[in-house]
Enzyme design. Structure first.
Site, PDB file in Angstrom:
ATOM      1  N   THR A  61       0.801  -1.222   0.000  1.00 14.67           N
ATOM      2  CA  THR A  61       0.000   0.000   0.000  1.00 14.67           C
ATOM      3  C   THR A  61       0.834   1.273   0.000  1.00 14.67           C
ATOM      4  O   THR A  61       0.275   2.371  -0.044  1.00 14.67           O
ATOM      5  CB  THR A  61      -0.910   0.042   1.241  1.00 14.67           C
ATOM      6  OG1 THR A  61      -0.095   0.044   2.417  1.00 14.67           O
ATOM      7  CG2 THR A  61      -1.860  -1.139   1.276  1.00 14.67           C
ATOM      8  N   LYS A  62       2.154   1.159   0.045  1.00 14.51           N
ATOM      9  CA  LYS A  62       2.991   2.335   0.223  1.00 14.51           C
ATOM     10  C   LYS A  62       3.229   3.083  -1.091  1.00 14.51           C
ATOM     11  O   LYS A  62       2.979   2.573  -2.180  1.00 14.51           O
ATOM     12  CB  LYS A  62       4.316   1.936   0.865  1.00 14.51           C
ATOM     13  CG  LYS A  62       4.186   1.356   2.263  1.00 14.51           C
ATOM     14  CD  LYS A  62       3.510   2.341   3.213  1.00 14.51           C
ATOM     15  CE  LYS A  62       3.537   1.917   4.667  1.00 14.51           C
ATOM     16  NZ  LYS A  62       2.632   0.829   5.005  1.00 14.51           N
ATOM     17  N   ASN A  63       3.763   4.301  -0.967  1.00 15.39           N
ATOM     18  CA  ASN A  63       3.944   5.164  -2.139  1.00 15.39           C
ATOM     19  C   ASN A  63       4.949   4.597  -3.138  1.00 15.39           C
ATOM     20  O   ASN A  63       4.867   4.875  -4.333  1.00 15.39           O
ATOM     21  CB  ASN A  63       4.373   6.559  -1.702  1.00 15.39           C
ATOM     22  CG  ASN A  63       3.309   7.251  -0.861  1.00 15.39           C
ATOM     23  OD1 ASN A  63       2.224   6.715  -0.656  1.00 15.39           O
ATOM     24  ND2 ASN A  63       3.604   8.440  -0.388  1.00 15.39           N
TER      25      ASN A  63
END
Length: 387
Positions: free
Chosen positions: A187-189
């Site tokens: 889910t991270k950038n």
């Protein structure tokens, strides 16, 4: 009828994956080097250049990164590490697994980051480290935190799981303390599926982290199967199995190349949310502080039942029925039974974090979202409040 059907459910945090990542992973599989190898080394080099840290060590999660950093500091049983109560459990667990005692300092209710004055109040003769978390992508006040650390001769490990693009007064998060720890969870950038990175200014510090992260084997042990010929390794301390694979780095190399492009897209979505929700009875994210860059990792709204006429958990249920996936970041740490039972923490210890943890909802903010997706989220929020 819901905004979206079950078949078209909008998954929270779904990453934007492009053909370059797919081709790089396939290339690794065709070559046959799947484990730690040259692509991990390349990812480390690229990432250290991006955040402006001289040295970096890739590992298999941010949790591992935090644990390695704390162990590398040489903390001892009985030492205390201060962190925030509004965070994922990994921040606290890393302190515990390093053999130390976690101590919670409450948050600033506006920034939702750890309050430097609360840190000061929690310092005892056993305090050895501060673990600030740059929540949702907003930088902690690193000037004040580092001032407290210098005053009391404390180590600082920055939890940058949300903060790849984050800066404080022109300097990247993760480069202020002794170590900075980043996440590449799905889910991270920047994502690699699972993965993490430790950055530091000192070569010896990162070398120690790398040794600890691969069983305690001597540096560059991963090269023992290379075409340079077999290399014997030596186990020089009891380490862990925390290394990143080339398969993961293959994704991260190309994700990192597009980090600024994705950031721009998330800013567009963020601004649409701010405009659309301005007249609603929701708590919205505060403006970013002057001279900083908010990484726009999480867009969190606060659902105060007195203002909104609906409890937060009912809001979660309603918006999910509208076909929109959401998250909770986070129920405060004292809400979790393990920590209450082990450390005797009460909800009264950290009232700001408890209140916000009971009201917060994270809305989708992935660069993968289309304009139509964003419009659906906005409509679902409005319908959920008016239901």
């Amino acid at each position: 009828m819901p905004v979206r059907s079950k078949e078209n459910f909008l998954i929270f945090g779904s990453p934007r994956i492009e053909q370059d990542e797919i081709d790089e992973v396939v290339a690794s599989m065709e070559v046959g080097w799947l484990g730690t190898g040259p692509k991990v080394a390349r990812f480390e080099k690229d990432f250290s250049a991006y955040v402006g840290a001289p040295y970096a060590a890739a590992c298999n999660s941010c949790t591992a990164a935090l644990h390695l950093a704390l162990v590398a500091l040489g903390l001892k049983p009985g030492d205390e590490g201060i962190t925030t109560p509004l965070t994922f459990c990994a921040s606290v667990n890393a302190i515990i697994h390093a053999g130390c005692t976690p101590v919670l300092a409450d948050i600033d209710p506006v920034t939702q980051n750890i309050d430097p004055e609360c840190i000061r109040e929690k310092i005892t003769e056993r305090t050895r480290a501060i673990l600030p978390v740059h929540f949702a992508g907003r930088s902690c006040d690193m000037d004040r935190i580092m001032a407290v650390a210098r005053e009391h001769d404390l180590k600082v490990v920055e939890d940058c799981a949300h903060a790849i693009e984050t800066t404080w007064k022109g300097r990247h998060a993760g480069t202020f303390g002794d170590f900075g720890c980043f996440s590449f969870y799905v889910t991270k950038n920047v994502c690699t599926g699972e993965g993490g990175m430790v950055v530091a200014a000192g070569e010896d510090a990162i070398r120690h982290v790398k040794v600890l992260g691969l069983h305690g084997m001597s540096a560059d042990a991963w090269k023992r199967f290379s075409d340079e010929g077999y290399k014997h390794y030596q186990v020089i301390e009891a380490g862990f199995k925390y290394n990143m694979m080339d398969l993961q780095a293959a994704i991260g190399i190309h994700q990192l190349k597009r980090v600024e492009q994705y950031f721009v897209r998330r800013c567009e979505i963020w601004d649409r949310y701010q405009d659309a929700f301005a007249a609603l009875p929701l708590g919205l994210p505060a403006p970013e502080e002057p001279g900083t860059c908010h990484a726009r990792h999480l867009y969190t709204i606060l659902v105060d039942p007195d203002a909104c006429g609906v409890e937060r958990d009912e809001f979660l249920a309603r918006i999910t029925r509208e076909g929109i996936g959401v998250g909770v970041h986070y129920l405060s740490i004292p809400e979790q039974p393990y920590y209450r039972e082990r450390f005797g923490w009460t909800l009264a210890d950290t009232p700001h974090a408890v209140r916000i943890g009971r009201q917060t909802v994270s809305l989708p903010l992935s660069a993968k979202l289309t304009d139509a997706d964003v419009a659906d989220v906005i409509e679902a929020v409005k319908r959920t409040l008016n239901a």
